[in-house]
Structures are given as structure tokens and as C-alpha cells.
Design a protein around this motif. Sequence first.
Motif, PDB file in Angstrom:
ATOM      1  N   TYR A   1      34.987  33.967  53.351  1.00 44.98           N
ATOM      2  CA  TYR A   1      35.988  35.252  53.107  1.00 44.98           C
ATOM      3  C   TYR A   1      35.649  36.513  51.898  1.00 44.98           C
ATOM      4  O   TYR A   1      35.576  36.285  50.607  1.00 44.98           O
ATOM      5  CB  TYR A   1      36.943  34.618  53.174  1.00 44.98           C
ATOM      6  N   GLY A   2      35.171  37.666  53.076  1.00 52.32           N
ATOM      7  CA  GLY A   2      34.870  38.872  52.137  1.00 52.32           C
ATOM      8  C   GLY A   2      35.436  39.700  51.927  1.00 52.32           C
ATOM      9  O   GLY A   2      36.431  40.431  52.952  1.00 52.32           O
ATOM     10  N   LEU A   3      36.091  39.821  50.199  1.00 55.01           N
ATOM     11  CA  LEU A   3      37.055  41.130  50.329  1.00 55.01           C
ATOM     12  C   LEU A   3      36.310  42.436  50.272  1.00 55.01           C
ATOM     13  O   LEU A   3      35.758  42.372  48.582  1.00 55.01           O
ATOM     14  CB  LEU A   3      38.409  41.277  49.360  1.00 55.01           C
ATOM     15  N   ASP A   4      36.309  43.172  50.906  1.00 57.10           N
ATOM     16  CA  ASP A   4      35.954  44.904  50.997  1.00 57.10           C
ATOM     17  C   ASP A   4      35.740  45.482  49.746  1.00 57.10           C
ATOM     18  O   ASP A   4      36.172  46.609  50.283  1.00 57.10           O
ATOM     19  CB  ASP A   4      35.358  45.197  51.973  1.00 57.10           C
ATOM     20  N   GLU A   5      36.094  45.671  48.170  1.00 56.40           N
ATOM     21  CA  GLU A   5      36.451  46.145  47.721  1.00 56.40           C
ATOM     22  C   GLU A   5      35.616  46.085  46.488  1.00 56.40           C
ATOM     23  O   GLU A   5      35.485  44.440  46.326  1.00 56.40           O
ATOM     24  CB  GLU A   5      38.111  46.118  47.280  1.00 56.40           C
ATOM     25  N   VAL A   6      35.700  46.781  44.944  1.00 56.37           N
ATOM     26  CA  VAL A   6      34.698  46.412  44.248  1.00 56.37           C
ATOM     27  C   VAL A   6      35.558  45.873  43.181  1.00 56.37           C
ATOM     28  O   VAL A   6      36.673  47.299  42.419  1.00 56.37           O
ATOM     29  CB  VAL A   6      34.239  47.668  44.255  1.00 56.37           C
ATOM     30  N   LEU A   7      35.815  44.871  43.246  1.00 59.59           N
ATOM     31  CA  LEU A   7      36.748  44.387  41.494  1.00 59.59           C
ATOM     32  C   LEU A   7      35.414  44.113  40.505  1.00 59.59           C
ATOM     33  O   LEU A   7      35.849  43.223  40.037  1.00 59.59           O
ATOM     34  CB  LEU A   7      37.371  43.244  42.150  1.00 59.59           C
ATOM     35  N   ALA A   8      33.502  43.854  40.828  1.00 55.70           N
ATOM     36  CA  ALA A   8      33.149  43.778  39.593  1.00 55.70           C
ATOM     37  C   ALA A   8      31.995  44.710  39.422  1.00 55.70           C
ATOM     38  O   ALA A   8      31.655  45.428  40.731  1.00 55.70           O
ATOM     39  CB  ALA A   8      32.525  42.806  39.971  1.00 55.70           C
ATOM     40  N   ILE A   9      31.549  44.579  38.384  1.00 55.16           N
ATOM     41  CA  ILE A   9      29.934  45.339  37.927  1.00 55.16           C
ATOM     42  C   ILE A   9      28.706  44.745  37.533  1.00 55.16           C
ATOM     43  O   ILE A   9      29.318  43.843  36.779  1.00 55.16           O
ATOM     44  CB  ILE A   9      30.427  47.146  37.065  1.00 55.16           C
TER      45      ILE A   9
ATOM     46  N   PHE B   1      35.043  36.072  48.204  1.00 50.48           N
ATOM     47  CA  PHE B   1      33.583  36.720  47.046  1.00 50.48           C
ATOM     48  C   PHE B   1      34.389  37.150  47.049  1.00 50.48           C
ATOM     49  O   PHE B   1      35.430  38.784  48.739  1.00 50.48           O
ATOM     50  CB  PHE B   1      32.664  36.222  47.314  1.00 50.48           C
ATOM     51  N   THR B   2      33.830  38.901  46.776  1.00 47.96           N
ATOM     52  CA  THR B   2      34.165  40.963  46.827  1.00 47.96           C
ATOM     53  C   THR B   2      33.420  41.356  46.550  1.00 47.96           C
ATOM     54  O   THR B   2      32.020  41.036  46.568  1.00 47.96           O
ATOM     55  CB  THR B   2      35.220  40.818  45.936  1.00 47.96           C
ATOM     56  N   ALA B   3      33.154  42.466  47.347  1.00 44.95           N
ATOM     57  CA  ALA B   3      32.626  43.696  47.381  1.00 44.95           C
ATOM     58  C   ALA B   3      32.324  44.294  45.269  1.00 44.95           C
ATOM     59  O   ALA B   3      33.272  43.436  44.591  1.00 44.95           O
ATOM     60  CB  ALA B   3      32.656  44.806  47.795  1.00 44.95           C
ATOM     61  N   TYR B   4      30.811  44.854  44.841  1.00 44.55           N
ATOM     62  CA  TYR B   4      30.714  44.986  43.726  1.00 44.55           C
ATOM     63  C   TYR B   4      29.702  46.204  43.430  1.00 44.55           C
ATOM     64  O   TYR B   4      28.779  46.266  44.489  1.00 44.55           O
ATOM     65  CB  TYR B   4      29.396  43.393  43.638  1.00 44.55           C
TER      66      TYR B   4
ATOM     67  N   VAL C   1      26.716  50.528  45.891  1.00 50.26           N
ATOM     68  CA  VAL C   1      27.862  49.614  45.853  1.00 50.26           C
ATOM     69  C   VAL C   1      27.770  48.217  47.124  1.00 50.26           C
ATOM     70  O   VAL C   1      27.073  48.993  48.398  1.00 50.26           O
ATOM     71  CB  VAL C   1      29.094  50.151  46.339  1.00 50.26           C
ATOM     72  N   VAL C   2      27.837  47.303  46.363  1.00 50.07           N
ATOM     73  CA  VAL C   2      27.252  46.673  47.997  1.00 50.07           C
ATOM     74  C   VAL C   2      28.707  45.412  48.459  1.00 50.07           C
ATOM     75  O   VAL C   2      29.396  44.975  48.134  1.00 50.07           O
ATOM     76  CB  VAL C   2      26.757  44.842  47.177  1.00 50.07           C
TER      77      VAL C   2
ATOM     78  N   GLU D   1      40.296  44.841  36.509  1.00 50.11           N
ATOM     79  CA  GLU D   1      41.377  44.680  35.669  1.00 50.11           C
ATOM     80  C   GLU D   1      42.448  43.327  36.478  1.00 50.11           C
ATOM     81  O   GLU D   1      42.957  42.411  35.978  1.00 50.11           O
ATOM     82  CB  GLU D   1      42.387  45.217  34.748  1.00 50.11           C
ATOM     83  N   ASP D   2      42.291  44.091  37.701  1.00 45.22           N
ATOM     84  CA  ASP D   2      43.443  43.363  38.415  1.00 45.22           C
ATOM     85  C   ASP D   2      41.894  42.600  39.488  1.00 45.22           C
ATOM     86  O   ASP D   2      42.792  42.556  40.606  1.00 45.22           O
ATOM     87  CB  ASP D   2      44.012  44.330  39.726  1.00 45.22           C
ATOM     88  N   LYS D   3      41.088  42.082  39.052  1.00 45.30           N
ATOM     89  CA  LYS D   3      40.187  41.322  39.869  1.00 45.30           C
ATOM     90  C   LYS D   3      40.785  39.663  40.444  1.00 45.30           C
ATOM     91  O   LYS D   3      40.744  39.651  41.564  1.00 45.30           O
ATOM     92  CB  LYS D   3      39.295  40.929  39.179  1.00 45.30           C
TER      93      LYS D   3
END
Length: 250
Positions: free
Chosen positions: A192-200, A117-120, A133-134, A98-100
Motif C-alpha cells: 500500500y502506497g502513501l503518496d506523501e513525500v516522507l524521504a529524500i 511504502f511512501t512517495a519520495y 518527486v516519485v 521527522e514525522d516519517k
Amino acid sequence: MDRLVSIVVPMYNVGAYIEETIDMVRRQTYGQWELLLVDDCSADDSREKAEKQAKGDGRIRLIAKEKNGGAALARNTGIDCAAGRYLAFLDADDVWTEDKLEKELRFMEEKNAAFVFTAYEFGDEKAGRTGKVVHVPEVLSYKEALSRTVIFTTTVLFDLEKIDKELIKMPNVPSEDTATWWKVLRNGYAAYGLDEVLAIYRRPAKSLSSNKFKAMARIWNLYRREEKLSVARSLRNFIGWAWRAAYRRI
């Protein structure tokens, strides 16, 4: 354009997911968005469900293509129609937290970046979390990206004040998303990568053996036909890509 985020969703026979997708976007903690649903001549009830779900919500636009052209061309249609400063991609069968948008926009501003982009996390057929998790690097250059396809389409965000729409348009080739990220990076941008899971990433319960061989063929063809790398350089990158792709699935 201000801080509006244009979210492009290609639709082709996604009736099983599209209502959930629209609800998911509505639940975002960041509220300045428009949702562009590009129907690629679906043969199921995708369009009817989308129309019903979007009725009365001016933030949602349904764009009906006259001829089926595939995901790349559907996304390009969405890019052409985007009115926002920011551009995000979302596939109907994938899931955002919800906070992606809120977290990714904040990260983009902190990095003063054009492309993030982010982790997933891999999900099962119901998008249930699997624990696989990637993780993503802090920054990714063109050279580094050639051997690690770590950028997942549903996690990317672009700032259209810093990068031209035309550069983001996808070629109509297999693995069109990877080809696009490489094109953007090759033109001097960093991701730039945000290493937080914000997607599945939803993966149906079926054999992946044939898909693996297809993926190998697609990536090799990208090296040779799209990037026009030598055989030797293609092989070096391919070995790195294959090792990382296998590791992600362990």
C-alpha cells in the motif's frame, strides 16, 4: 514487541553520513524505535563515529560483521536481530522527514496492511530537495510491480505480526531490494502506497549513463533468473519499466 519499530541501517564506508543519520532517527516524532547499525567491515571511520554517537543510548545497537558481504546480507543480519513488531529500512545516505515513522504507522493501521511504502523526492549530493518527486499508487500487486520499480527501500515498513521475517530477507543479487518486494508480493501480499513525500533519495552529482545500463541489466536478470519469466513476458515488463524509469528522471 508491542509497537516497537526496528530500523535496519547497513553501514559500509558511510562516515560522511552516519552521524547525521543517527541524529535524524532521534528526531523522529515517533519515539518507540530501535536502531540497528550493521557495519559491513567499513574501511573508513563509520564504526568509530557510530559508536561515539550511540554511546549511552540503549535504543541503538551496533552490529559488527566479521566479513564484508554487501548490503543484502547486512540487512538480513539486521532482520535477524530485530526485536520490534515493525521493520523499516534506512540507507545511511538517505533522509527521512521527522514525522516519517508516525505518519507511515498511522497509514499502515488505517489500511490494516502488512507492507507499506511512501512517495519520495530526489535530492542532490547534500540531500537538498530538487522538486523531482516519485509519486506512488494506492496499492501495488505483484503483476503491477514487475513493470514499475516504484518502491524505494528507505520508505518501506513491514508488520512482522502479519508477515514472516524470512520472507523479507534479501537475496544476494544485484537490485536485491526489488527482488525482495517482488518475492513478498508474489506470496500474496499487497503493498500500500502513501503518496506523501516522507524521504529524500540522495543522488551524487555524477554521470548516470553507466548506471543506467547497469540498471537495465540488473532488472532484466531479475526477470529471467529470479522470477523465471519467459522472454516475452520479461520484454513486456521491461518496456514498461524502462518508460517509467525514464519518466521519473525527467
